[in-house]
Design a protein around this motif. Structure first.
Motif, short mmCIF file in Angstrom:
data_model
loop_
_atom_site.label_atom_id
_atom_site.label_comp_id
_atom_site.label_asym_id
_atom_site.label_seq_id
_atom_site.Cartn_x
_atom_site.Cartn_y
_atom_site.Cartn_z
N GLU A 123 0.83 -1.20 0.00
CA GLU A 123 0.00 0.00 0.00
C GLU A 123 0.87 1.25 0.00
O GLU A 123 2.04 1.22 0.37
CB GLU A 123 -0.91 0.02 1.22
N LYS A 124 0.27 2.34 -0.41
CA LYS A 124 0.86 3.67 -0.24
C LYS A 124 -0.18 4.49 0.49
O LYS A 124 -1.29 4.69 0.00
CB LYS A 124 1.19 4.31 -1.60
N GLY A 125 0.15 4.94 1.70
CA GLY A 125 -0.82 5.62 2.54
C GLY A 125 -1.23 6.98 2.02
O GLY A 125 -0.67 7.50 1.03
N TYR A 126 -2.21 7.58 2.67
CA TYR A 126 -2.71 8.89 2.27
C TYR A 126 -1.58 9.91 2.22
O TYR A 126 -0.80 10.07 3.17
CB TYR A 126 -3.74 9.39 3.28
N HIS A 127 -1.50 10.62 1.10
CA HIS A 127 -0.50 11.68 0.96
C HIS A 127 -0.98 12.67 -0.10
O HIS A 127 -1.96 12.43 -0.81
CB HIS A 127 0.86 11.11 0.57
N GLN A 128 -0.29 13.79 -0.20
CA GLN A 128 -0.52 14.79 -1.23
C GLN A 128 0.77 14.92 -2.04
O GLN A 128 1.86 15.06 -1.47
CB GLN A 128 -0.87 16.15 -0.61
N ASP A 129 0.68 14.91 -3.35
CA ASP A 129 1.88 15.00 -4.18
C ASP A 129 2.61 16.32 -3.97
O ASP A 129 3.84 16.39 -4.11
CB ASP A 129 1.50 14.84 -5.66
N ALA A 130 1.88 17.36 -3.63
CA ALA A 130 2.50 18.67 -3.43
C ALA A 130 3.52 18.67 -2.30
O ALA A 130 4.43 19.51 -2.28
CB ALA A 130 1.42 19.72 -3.15
N ALA A 131 3.40 17.73 -1.37
CA ALA A 131 4.29 17.70 -0.21
C ALA A 131 5.74 17.40 -0.61
O ALA A 131 6.66 17.68 0.15
CB ALA A 131 3.81 16.66 0.79
N TYR A 132 5.93 16.85 -1.80
CA TYR A 132 7.28 16.50 -2.25
C TYR A 132 8.00 17.67 -2.92
O TYR A 132 9.20 17.58 -3.17
CB TYR A 132 7.20 15.35 -3.27
N TYR A 133 7.28 18.73 -3.25
CA TYR A 133 7.84 19.76 -4.13
C TYR A 133 7.73 21.16 -3.55
O TYR A 133 6.62 21.65 -3.30
CB TYR A 133 7.15 19.72 -5.49
N PRO A 134 8.88 21.84 -3.32
CA PRO A 134 8.86 23.24 -2.89
C PRO A 134 8.59 24.14 -4.09
O PRO A 134 9.51 24.62 -4.75
CB PRO A 134 10.26 23.44 -2.31
N ILE A 135 7.33 24.37 -4.38
CA ILE A 135 6.96 25.06 -5.62
C ILE A 135 5.74 25.94 -5.38
O ILE A 135 4.87 25.63 -4.57
CB ILE A 135 6.66 24.01 -6.73
N GLN A 136 5.72 27.07 -6.04
CA GLN A 136 4.57 27.97 -6.03
C GLN A 136 4.25 28.40 -7.45
O GLN A 136 5.17 28.59 -8.24
CB GLN A 136 4.84 29.22 -5.16
N PRO A 137 2.98 28.57 -7.84
CA PRO A 137 1.81 28.24 -7.03
C PRO A 137 1.66 26.74 -6.87
O PRO A 137 2.13 25.96 -7.71
CB PRO A 137 0.66 28.83 -7.85
N MET A 138 1.01 26.33 -5.79
CA MET A 138 0.86 24.92 -5.49
C MET A 138 -0.37 24.37 -6.22
O MET A 138 -1.39 24.05 -5.60
CB MET A 138 0.76 24.73 -3.98
N ASP A 139 -0.27 24.27 -7.53
CA ASP A 139 -1.42 23.81 -8.32
C ASP A 139 -1.01 22.91 -9.47
O ASP A 139 -1.74 22.78 -10.45
CB ASP A 139 -2.22 25.01 -8.85
N HIS A 140 0.17 22.29 -9.36
CA HIS A 140 0.58 21.43 -10.47
C HIS A 140 -0.33 20.21 -10.56
O HIS A 140 -1.10 19.90 -9.65
CB HIS A 140 2.06 21.05 -10.38
N LEU A 141 -0.23 19.53 -11.68
CA LEU A 141 -1.19 18.52 -12.08
C LEU A 141 -0.52 17.15 -12.17
O LEU A 141 0.45 16.99 -12.89
CB LEU A 141 -1.77 18.91 -13.45
N THR A 142 -1.06 16.17 -11.44
CA THR A 142 -0.56 14.80 -11.53
C THR A 142 -1.41 14.02 -12.52
O THR A 142 -2.64 14.01 -12.42
CB THR A 142 -0.59 14.11 -10.17
N VAL A 143 -0.74 13.36 -13.46
CA VAL A 143 -1.42 12.57 -14.49
C VAL A 143 -1.06 11.10 -14.26
O VAL A 143 0.09 10.71 -14.42
CB VAL A 143 -1.00 13.03 -15.89
N TRP A 144 -2.06 10.31 -13.87
CA TRP A 144 -1.87 8.90 -13.52
C TRP A 144 -2.47 8.05 -14.63
O TRP A 144 -3.67 8.05 -14.85
CB TRP A 144 -2.56 8.62 -12.19
N ILE A 145 -1.60 7.33 -15.36
CA ILE A 145 -2.00 6.61 -16.57
C ILE A 145 -2.05 5.11 -16.28
O ILE A 145 -1.02 4.49 -15.98
CB ILE A 145 -1.01 6.89 -17.71
N ALA A 146 -3.23 4.52 -16.36
CA ALA A 146 -3.38 3.08 -16.11
C ALA A 146 -2.83 2.28 -17.28
O ALA A 146 -3.18 2.52 -18.43
CB ALA A 146 -4.85 2.75 -15.88
#
Length: 261
Positions: A123-146
């Protein structure tokens, strides 16, 4: 692809959007074949890291081949050195949706492949991708491709609708420094919505949406490719010498801007 008003609204209010059949079967098969060359063949990763399942590394679980224990590939070198991954990162449908959500000037922030091998993927527990990146504005987009059918039994994505409106939450490390989970707020399974997906479908999520994946308890692979896009006017909020080694960018389309990523 042109998003409908309801699709655009869903992303803004719920923080996620699924686009079905964004990649055709031929492209999905090309990606799976290339991944297999890296995990079970003689193709050597260049410019990106390979990580094994922690239980296997600790000797708590045995597998027939080391490739059966790969947890992820991570690094922009995936798109910088490999033509298959680069083609997906520049896919017309994916980039078109990203541009409608973020604007025409885009850079790639992340490239990764996430594996849940049969009966091995954890498993991978609850997290936010933004927590990994010191970036502003905090609105980048994660694209998860099955790349395989993603189900509740083999570890599909589970997202908290509207959770991106709560801002960045506190995280803590679990197994290793980059295995972080939300520590500031308790989420239960019922707080999230499971997102089963067919191969080739794509999940677009706001970087602040809390999400998790369950273990793979089936005999089937659950593989996914991840690309994260950001506005070219984004800024890293730490000096270059203080940035984590995984923080960088690759141009996708449009203009670049002085002093930005």
């Amino acid at each position: 692809m042109e998003l409908s008003d309801s699709e655009f609204e869903q992303y803004q209010t719920e923080g996620y959007l699924v686009v079905e059949d964004a990649l055709d079967t031929a492209m999905v098969d090309r990606v799976k074949t290339r991944l297999r060359e890296y995990t079970h063949g003689d193709r050597t990763p260049e410019g990106f890291e390979r990580q094994l399942e922690p239980r296997v590394e600790r000797g708590e679980l045995e597998v027939e081949e080391e490739g059966d224990a790969v947890r992820k590939f991570e690094g922009l070198g995936m798109v910088e050195t490999d033509d298959v991954f680069r083609e997906v990162a520049n896919d017309d449908t994916i980039v078109s949706v990203a541009a409608q959500l973020l604007g025409e000037n885009l850079k790639l922030l992340r490239s990764a492949a996430m594996f849940k091998p049969p009966e091995v993927g954890s498993e991978k527990g609850y997290h936010q991708d933004a927590a990994y990146y010191p970036i502003q504005p905090m609105d980048h987009l994660t694209v998860w491709i099955a790349l395989d059918e993603a189900t509740t039994e083999n570890g599909c994505m589970n997202v908290v609708p509207g959770g991106h409106k709560d801002g960045l939450l506190g995280h803590e490390a679990v197994e290793y420094d980059t295995d972080i989970v939300i520590a500031e707020k308790d989420y239960d399974a019922e707080d999230a919505v499971p997102i089963p997906m067919e191969p080739g479908s794509v999940l677009f999520t706001h970087c602040l949406v809390p999400h998790y994946t369950a273990p793979n308890t089936t005999e089937n692979w659950r593989r996914a490719l991840i690309n994260s896009y950001m506005r070219s006017r984004s800024r890293f909020t730490k000096p270059d010498e203080e940035l984590p080694p995984w923080v960088d960018s690759v141009h996708i389309q449009g203009e670049g801007f002085p002093g930005c990523v």
